[in-house]
Design an enzyme around this catalytic site. Structure first.
Site, PDB file in Angstrom:
ATOM      1  N   HIS A 161      26.794  22.459  -3.350  1.00  0.00           N
ATOM      2  CA  HIS A 161      26.097  21.457  -4.172  1.00  0.00           C
ATOM      3  C   HIS A 161      25.064  22.034  -5.137  1.00  0.00           C
ATOM      4  O   HIS A 161      24.866  21.506  -6.235  1.00  0.00           O
ATOM      5  CB  HIS A 161      25.351  20.463  -3.254  1.00  0.00           C
ATOM      6  CG  HIS A 161      26.236  19.433  -2.643  1.00  0.00           C
ATOM      7  ND1 HIS A 161      26.717  18.343  -3.343  1.00  0.00           N
ATOM      8  CD2 HIS A 161      26.732  19.318  -1.396  1.00  0.00           C
ATOM      9  CE1 HIS A 161      27.467  17.601  -2.534  1.00  0.00           C
ATOM     10  NE2 HIS A 161      27.500  18.167  -1.345  1.00  0.00           N
ATOM     11  N   SER A 188      33.461  24.658  -1.866  1.00  0.00           N
ATOM     12  CA  SER A 188      32.998  25.355  -0.650  1.00  0.00           C
ATOM     13  C   SER A 188      34.154  25.558   0.335  1.00  0.00           C
ATOM     14  O   SER A 188      33.953  26.091   1.426  1.00  0.00           O
ATOM     15  CB  SER A 188      31.874  24.561   0.019  1.00  0.00           C
ATOM     16  OG  SER A 188      32.323  23.256   0.322  1.00  0.00           O
ATOM     17  N   GLU A 228      31.419  15.271  -4.520  1.00  0.00           N
ATOM     18  CA  GLU A 228      32.103  16.013  -3.449  1.00  0.00           C
ATOM     19  C   GLU A 228      33.466  16.541  -3.885  1.00  0.00           C
ATOM     20  O   GLU A 228      33.799  17.682  -3.564  1.00  0.00           O
ATOM     21  CB  GLU A 228      32.268  15.131  -2.207  1.00  0.00           C
ATOM     22  CG  GLU A 228      30.983  14.779  -1.488  1.00  0.00           C
ATOM     23  CD  GLU A 228      30.242  15.991  -0.886  1.00  0.00           C
ATOM     24  OE1 GLU A 228      29.158  15.798  -0.344  1.00  0.00           O
ATOM     25  OE2 GLU A 228      30.750  17.130  -0.979  1.00  0.00           O
ATOM     26  N   HIS A 273      28.114  24.618   2.855  1.00  0.00           N
ATOM     27  CA  HIS A 273      28.611  23.466   2.076  1.00  0.00           C
ATOM     28  C   HIS A 273      27.484  22.949   1.165  1.00  0.00           C
ATOM     29  O   HIS A 273      27.680  22.763  -0.033  1.00  0.00           O
ATOM     30  CB  HIS A 273      29.058  22.329   3.009  1.00  0.00           C
ATOM     31  CG  HIS A 273      29.308  21.042   2.275  1.00  0.00           C
ATOM     32  ND1 HIS A 273      30.547  20.656   1.807  1.00  0.00           N
ATOM     33  CD2 HIS A 273      28.448  20.068   1.889  1.00  0.00           C
ATOM     34  CE1 HIS A 273      30.436  19.495   1.166  1.00  0.00           C
ATOM     35  NE2 HIS A 273      29.176  19.114   1.197  1.00  0.00           N
TER      36      HIS A 273
HETATM   37  N1  HBI Z   1      22.805  13.312   4.340  1.00  0.00           N
HETATM   38  N2  HBI Z   1      22.033  15.519   4.514  1.00  0.00           N
HETATM   39  C1  HBI Z   1      22.890  14.615   3.966  1.00  0.00           C
HETATM   40  N3  HBI Z   1      23.823  15.034   3.079  1.00  0.00           N
HETATM   41  C2  HBI Z   1      24.691  14.166   2.512  1.00  0.00           C
HETATM   42  O1  HBI Z   1      25.531  14.561   1.696  1.00  0.00           O
HETATM   43  C3  HBI Z   1      24.623  12.797   2.867  1.00  0.00           C
HETATM   44  C4  HBI Z   1      23.653  12.389   3.797  1.00  0.00           C
HETATM   45  N4  HBI Z   1      23.579  11.094   4.148  1.00  0.00           N
HETATM   46  C5  HBI Z   1      24.421  10.076   3.560  1.00  0.00           C
HETATM   47  C6  HBI Z   1      25.450  10.623   2.641  1.00  0.00           C
HETATM   48  N5  HBI Z   1      25.502  11.902   2.317  1.00  0.00           N
HETATM   49  C7  HBI Z   1      26.507   9.740   2.054  1.00  0.00           C
HETATM   50  O2  HBI Z   1      26.718   8.582   2.852  1.00  0.00           O
HETATM   51  C8  HBI Z   1      26.129   9.306   0.655  1.00  0.00           C
HETATM   52  O3  HBI Z   1      27.276   8.841   0.003  1.00  0.00           O
HETATM   53  C9  HBI Z   1      25.131   8.240   0.727  1.00  0.00           C
HETATM   54 FE    FE Z   2      28.305  17.357   0.412  1.00  0.00          FE
END
Ligand code: HBI
Ligand code: FE
Length: 289
Positions: free
Chosen positions: A133, A193, A174, A128
């Site tokens: 990304h 994904s 996303e 993913h």
């Molecule tokens: N941490 N590793 C990781 N990947 C993410 O996509 C991610 C995260 N922490 C918080 C988050 N996404 C979401 O809450 C964001 O919208 C902030």
């Molecule tokens: Fe993501």
């Protein structure tokens, strides 16, 4: 969708929650899962994923022989837009996440799903995070947007507006769609994904597809457990960056007094690409499938 804010890094992780990827520890089964998922997506994405995504996939040669080595991939990525990919154990606290994005570091989980989890898993894994990304980070404008999002995130936390900003992330990074000369195309990582959502997001009559508007998105709840009931369409990545660069201050001041918009609602002010019949969600979604 994030680790507990006050959590401390797990054992072995640095203060910024990064760990070593441990590429040498991946098993043949792990690499096999990557290749299976990659092959499946390469069959459904042409004609559905946006050009920027497909070009990014090529530029980074993500097919390779399996799970990419983050160091080697980051050398190519850095040369293109100054971004790098750092390994983390999974979801990290919001403030840690924003700090990485604001410094052009994308935190990617280093684990991969099991062969019996191909279609759905709780936490974002390396497929993913990296397949979904990273290709878009090779596009200079999107690279700027993601850094601006990280900087905005730090500000939003200070204003207690994180949940609104999380909606912006959800409906763009996303699950975003964009217009193109050939029709709607996908750029959201959560869609590209996923084999089934790649088809659902563009072809299915069920979800609404509405024109992107910053305030509209920030007032709209989202699904974390199933396909989205609404997808928002940007005119271009440039227009998304422009929206992000706008000072959110005025919007944040207004949002608390504005009610959420029902997830399947269509407003008279909405730009409507498709007014869905919500048959999938009304039938019970994934559980009923
Ligand atoms: N941490 N590793 C990781 N990947 C993410 O996509 C991610 C995260 N922490 C918080 C988050 N996404 C979401 O809450 C964001 O919208 C902030
Ligand atoms: Fe993501």
């Amino acid at each position: 969708m994030s680790a507990d804010r006050n959590a401390s890094p797990p054992p072995g992780a640095a203060a910024d929650w990064t760990i070593s990827q441990g590429w040498e520890n991946y098993t043949a089964e792990d690499h096999g899962v990557w290749l299976t998922l990659y092959e499946r997506q390469s069959k459904v994405l042409p004609g559905r994923a946006c050009d920027q995504f497909l070009k990014g996939l090529d530029a980074l040669d993500l097919h390779g022989d399996g799970i990419p080595d983050f160091e080697r991939m980051s050398e190519k990525l850095r040369a293109l837009t100054g971004w790098s990919v750092v390994a983390v154990p999974g979801l990290v606290p919001d403030d840690v996440f924003f700090e990485h994005l604001a410094n052009r570091r994308f935190p990617a989980g280093n684990f991969i799903r099991k062969p019996d989890q191909l279609d759905y898993l709780e936490e974002p894994d390396v497929f993913h995070d990296v397949f979904g990304h990273v290709p878009m980070l090779t596009d200079p404008t999107f690279a700027d947007f993601m850094q601006a999002y990280g900087e905005g995130g730090r500000r939003a936390m200070g204003l207690g507006q994180l949940h609104n900003l999380a909606r912006l992330y959800w409906y763009t990074v996303e699950f975003g769609l964009m217009r193109s000369a050939e029709g709607l195309r996908i750029y959201g990582a959560g869609i590209v994904s996923s084999k089934s959502e790649t088809v659902f997001a563009l072809d299915d009559a069920s979800p609404n597809r509405l024109g992107f508007d910053l305030e509209r998105v920030m007032r709209t709840p989202y699904r974390i457990d199933d396909f989205q009931q609404v997808y928002f369409v940007i005119e271009s990545i440039e227009s998304l960056l422009e929206a992000a660069m706008k000072d959110f201050g005025g919007l944040y001041a207004r949002l608390p007094s504005l009610k959420d918009i029902p997830i399947e609602g269509v407003l008279p002010t909405d730009g409507v690409f498709h007014h869905g019949d919500q048959h999938y969600a009304h039938r019970g979604g994934r559980k009923a499938a």
